[in-house]
Design a protein around this motif. Structure first.
Motif: not given
Length: 355
Positions: A71, A75, A112, A114-116, A120, A178, A195-196, A198
């Motif tokens: 991660s 960033r 980007i 984000f994960q959550d 986000s 998402q 895609c962190d 995803p």
């Protein structure tokens, strides 16, 4: 729809030539402060010399244990973190040398996801505001009068009903949220999408749907992805190449087939041995490599090869000399691997770590 997409047996794209992103020796050290005067007493070496290239229309998967620097790398690619050292170029432009206004223009080319999807998205904004926000920052992309129509087009592209444009995030499921994040990510027609993780916050059945959306968009728009994930099955399905990270270092880099079928680094082999076997008739036919000990602290990484404290193949040279991520001539020019004994790793097959 299957919970996990079947792994690709052939590359999904055959002509990938143009380099859109180049990372060279990316380093990120976070200072450790102590005392009333907040003096620096050490550094957390989150990223310690990572290099790779990304081609147009290509997906580079990044895998590794939690805390390995995945991660942080994401960033850094977005310049959400300033580098300790290293260079990053997008279409030949040195990203880290850009001023604020120039960087704002550059962000059109790299976005980007984000994960959550639950944190986000701003819960006080409608989908129209969330997806359309990039147009407030870059008004030249879409005229103000055409933004609502463009947002609805983006919603359709990611599989959302355009008539839901005035809904709020809490009125959507996790997978739909998402998709909203993905629509926002592609709003400015970027060349690279980071895609962190995803799909890690989504149910397994929904993960496949989101991955299919990403693949569809890549085919339609020619996007290049840096796909950061824990799930090795998902990474195999979507990636053209895969980079394996351990304790801030890239330890192996190769095509999907090279990494999954012919891994040359012991750590990669250990990761792959932990992937569940879906066919119950085949369970127990593959030896699982159980690594001994915990991951060392990134504030005090081991000398030499950082994996040697957990590696069953380690010898004296591993604790003194750091192996470089290079193609191995003794393996016929095989893909790059940062291991002194890459050849032995291949020959040893599925030998257990405890042997």
């Amino acid at each position: 729809m299957p919970a996990t997409p079947a792994p690709a047996t052939t590359p999904r794209r055959s002509s990938v030539t143009e380099t859109v992103l180049t990372a060279e020796n990316l380093v990120k050290h976070y200072p450790i402060k102590s005392g009333i005067l907040r003096r620096t007493i050490g550094h957390v070496r989150a990223l310690d010399g990572v290099s790779f290239e990304l081609k147009a229309g290509e997906t580079l998967g990044i895998v590794g244990e939690s805390g390995c620097g995945k991660s942080t790398l994401g960033r850094m690619l977005m310049r959400l973190e300033e580098p300790t050292d290293g260079t990053l170029t997008v279409d030949g432009v040195d990203v880290y040398s850009l001023g604020r206004s120039e960087m704002r223009r550059m962000r059109r080319d790299i976005q980007i996801v984000f994960q959550d999807p639950y944190t986000s998205l701003n819960p006080r904004k409608t989908v129209a505001d969330i997806i359309g926000e990039p147009f407030d920052i870059h008004p030249e992309v879409v005229p103000k009068g055409g933004r609502r129509k463009r947002v609805q087009e983006l919603m359709e592209q990611v599989g959302l009903a355009p008539e839901h444009i005035n809904r709020y995030p809490h009125q959507f499921s996790g997978g739909q949220r998402q998709r909203i994040g993905i629509a926002r990510g592609i709003a400015l027609n970027p060349k690279v999408l980071v895609c962190d993780e995803p799909v890690s916050a989504l149910d397994v059945s929904v993960q496949a749907q989101v991955v299919n959306v990403l693949e569809k968009l890549q085919d339609e728009l020619g996007l290049a992805y840096v796909f950061i994930a824990h799930d090795l099955g998902v990474v195999r399905h979507i990636s053209d190449r895969v980079g394996v990270m351990y304790l801030g270092k890239m330890v192996e880099l190769g095509t999907e087939d090279e990494i999954y079928e012919r891994p040359t680094h012991p750590y990669t082999r250990a990761l792959l041995s932990a992937v569940p076997v879906p066919d119950p008739t085949l369970r127990g036919t593959r030896d699982q490599i159980k690594l001994q000990g915990d991951v060392p602290s990134p504030a005090n990484p081991p000398s030499g090869c950082r994996f040697h404290t957990r590696c069953w193949m380690a010898q004296d040279i591993c604790s003194s000399d750091e192996p470089q991520l290079i193609a191995r001539a003794d393996l016929g020019g095989a893909h790059p691997s940062a291991c002194h004994f890459a050849e032995d790793s291949v020959v040893s097959g599925t030998r257990k770590a405890s042997d």
